[in-house]
Design a protein around this motif. Structure first.
Motif, PDB file in Angstrom:
ATOM      1  N   VAL A 105      16.253  17.401  41.643  1.00  0.00           N
ATOM      2  CA  VAL A 105      16.498  17.438  40.208  1.00  0.00           C
ATOM      3  C   VAL A 105      15.432  16.681  39.419  1.00  0.00           C
ATOM      4  O   VAL A 105      14.984  17.138  38.365  1.00  0.00           O
ATOM      5  CB  VAL A 105      17.896  16.868  39.896  1.00  0.00           C
ATOM      6  N   LEU A 106      15.016  15.539  39.916  1.00  0.00           N
ATOM      7  CA  LEU A 106      14.096  14.688  39.162  1.00  0.00           C
ATOM      8  C   LEU A 106      12.623  14.930  39.497  1.00  0.00           C
ATOM      9  O   LEU A 106      11.749  14.623  38.687  1.00  0.00           O
ATOM     10  CB  LEU A 106      14.414  13.207  39.427  1.00  0.00           C
ATOM     11  N   ARG A 107      12.347  15.454  40.687  1.00  0.00           N
ATOM     12  CA  ARG A 107      10.953  15.630  41.115  1.00  0.00           C
ATOM     13  C   ARG A 107      10.599  17.070  41.475  1.00  0.00           C
ATOM     14  O   ARG A 107       9.435  17.393  41.677  1.00  0.00           O
ATOM     15  CB  ARG A 107      10.660  14.738  42.331  1.00  0.00           C
ATOM     16  N   GLY A 108      11.591  17.938  41.595  1.00  0.00           N
ATOM     17  CA  GLY A 108      11.298  19.314  41.968  1.00  0.00           C
ATOM     18  C   GLY A 108      10.825  19.457  43.394  1.00  0.00           C
ATOM     19  O   GLY A 108       9.960  20.283  43.697  1.00  0.00           O
ATOM     20  N   TYR A 116       9.546  22.889  44.424  1.00  0.00           N
ATOM     21  CA  TYR A 116      10.279  23.951  43.749  1.00  0.00           C
ATOM     22  C   TYR A 116       9.430  24.473  42.599  1.00  0.00           C
ATOM     23  O   TYR A 116       8.651  23.728  41.985  1.00  0.00           O
ATOM     24  CB  TYR A 116      11.605  23.435  43.191  1.00  0.00           C
ATOM     25  N   TYR A 122      13.102  21.066  36.218  1.00  0.00           N
ATOM     26  CA  TYR A 122      13.039  19.654  36.606  1.00  0.00           C
ATOM     27  C   TYR A 122      12.056  18.872  35.738  1.00  0.00           C
ATOM     28  O   TYR A 122      12.114  17.654  35.685  1.00  0.00           O
ATOM     29  CB  TYR A 122      12.683  19.498  38.081  1.00  0.00           C
ATOM     30  N   THR A 123      11.154  19.571  35.053  1.00  0.00           N
ATOM     31  CA  THR A 123      10.264  18.861  34.140  1.00  0.00           C
ATOM     32  C   THR A 123      11.069  18.175  33.036  1.00  0.00           C
ATOM     33  O   THR A 123      10.711  17.089  32.580  1.00  0.00           O
ATOM     34  CB  THR A 123       9.236  19.809  33.518  1.00  0.00           C
ATOM     35  N   TYR A 125      14.571  17.618  33.427  1.00  0.00           N
ATOM     36  CA  TYR A 125      15.530  16.759  34.128  1.00  0.00           C
ATOM     37  C   TYR A 125      14.885  15.475  34.651  1.00  0.00           C
ATOM     38  O   TYR A 125      15.589  14.507  34.937  1.00  0.00           O
ATOM     39  CB  TYR A 125      16.155  17.507  35.300  1.00  0.00           C
ATOM     40  N   SER A 126      13.562  15.459  34.768  1.00  0.00           N
ATOM     41  CA  SER A 126      12.887  14.249  35.240  1.00  0.00           C
ATOM     42  C   SER A 126      13.152  13.070  34.312  1.00  0.00           C
ATOM     43  O   SER A 126      12.965  11.915  34.704  1.00  0.00           O
ATOM     44  CB  SER A 126      11.379  14.484  35.363  1.00  0.00           C
ATOM     45  N   HIS A 197      17.575  20.661  28.130  1.00  0.00           N
ATOM     46  CA  HIS A 197      16.244  21.271  28.300  1.00  0.00           C
ATOM     47  C   HIS A 197      15.966  22.391  27.298  1.00  0.00           C
ATOM     48  O   HIS A 197      15.482  23.465  27.643  1.00  0.00           O
ATOM     49  CB  HIS A 197      16.032  21.744  29.747  1.00  0.00           C
TER      50      HIS A 197
END
Length: 291
Positions: A105-108, A116, A122-123, A125-126, A197
């Protein structure tokens, strides 16, 4: 020629080393997520605001918390399919650890250490707090499991080279929030820029698919190829903050029109949040500058 090779070979080795370093997956600090201490009740709010069900429930399914996946998202780089993220141990993410979930979720980054594709937002969600991530993970464990296998993405060469996504992240992964806002807009900013997002649809992209933050919320082509996603900047959106909050609650515009398309899912999510959260989003939107 031999002298040239003596120069080229070390240069190639150095370049390869730099390339591997730049494209390597970046992961979270394992110690931050070593224990599952989240609050599932609080995680439901995170889950709703983040729109997890909107993309990951099976299209047409009655139970939108059955996160079977399968919805298709077309792009210039191929078609991406939302995966099964239900707590099923094989087909879903039931065997993941909280740390692996945080990396995704935070780094993909997948549990296997692969990047991912940024079709998974995730950009945004980071920017999620560690506490919200833990709460979200706790809530995800309470959802029903689905044994439906995830559908592979339809992405051709060269975009199917996962390692190259690391280079994209190196260039475009955000290191903070976009707008500089006062403290009273912080909640709205967090909801808009991180959890919900919103920019993923409302901001145009550059030729390699990264958000053009210089045109923040200035509208963008519809990924489906039909029409455009409207701008939220003050030169285009003339609604009041009260109008925006009411729209997010009911789906009705000041012109007596009603929400449609994928935005209907977004409104459904916001309608389940608190009035304070909708008001916070509206206040943030009214603070967005013209591009």
């Amino acid at each position: 020629m031999r002298r040239l090779l003596k120069l080229l070979i070390p240069a190639a080795v150095v370049a390869a080393g730099i390339g591997l370093w730049v494209t390597a997956p970046d992961t979270v600090d394992a110690a931050q997520f070593a224990e599952a201490t989240g609050n599932a009740e609080a995680g439901k709010t995170v889950y709703t605001a983040a729109g997890c069900a909107s993309c990951h429930h099976a299209k047409g399914a009655e139970d939108k918390n059955l996160l079977t996946g399968g919805q298709a998202f077309a792009s210039d780089f191929g078609t991406f399919y939302a995966p099964n993220i239900s707590p099923h141990p094989e087909a879903g993410i039931g065997n993941w650890t909280q740390e692996q979930f945080a990396n995704a979720v935070l780094r993909g980054v997948s549990p296997a250490g692969q990047h991912y594709y940024p079709a998974f937002p995730y950009t945004a969600y980071s920017r999620m707090t560690d506490g919200d991530l833990k709460d979200l993970w706790a809530f995800m464990q309470t959802l029903p499991a689905s044994d439906v296998a995830s559908k592979p993405h339809d992405v051709g060469f060269p975009f199917n080279i996962r390692r190259s996504v690391g280079g994209w992240k190196f260039l475009f992964m955000p290191d903070g929030f976009v707008m500089d806002v006062p403290d009273d807009l912080a909640r709205g900013q967090y909801l808009v820029e991180a959890l919900a997002h919103c920019a993923e649809c409302h901001t145009p992209r550059n030729p390699v698919g990264a958000l053009n933050t210089g045109q923040w919320m200035a509208g963008a082509p519809n990924p489906s190829g039909q029409g455009t996603i409207p701008a939220l900047t003050p030169d285009k959106l003339k609604w009041s903050a009260a109008d925006i909050a009411y729209y997010l609650e009911t789906g009705f515009t000041p012109d007596f029109d009603s929400v449609g398309g994928h935005m209907a899912e977004v409104v459904q999510n916001f309608s389940e949040l608190s009035k304070e959260d909708r008001d916070a989003v509206a206040a943030y939107v009214k603070a967005i500058p013209n591009p």
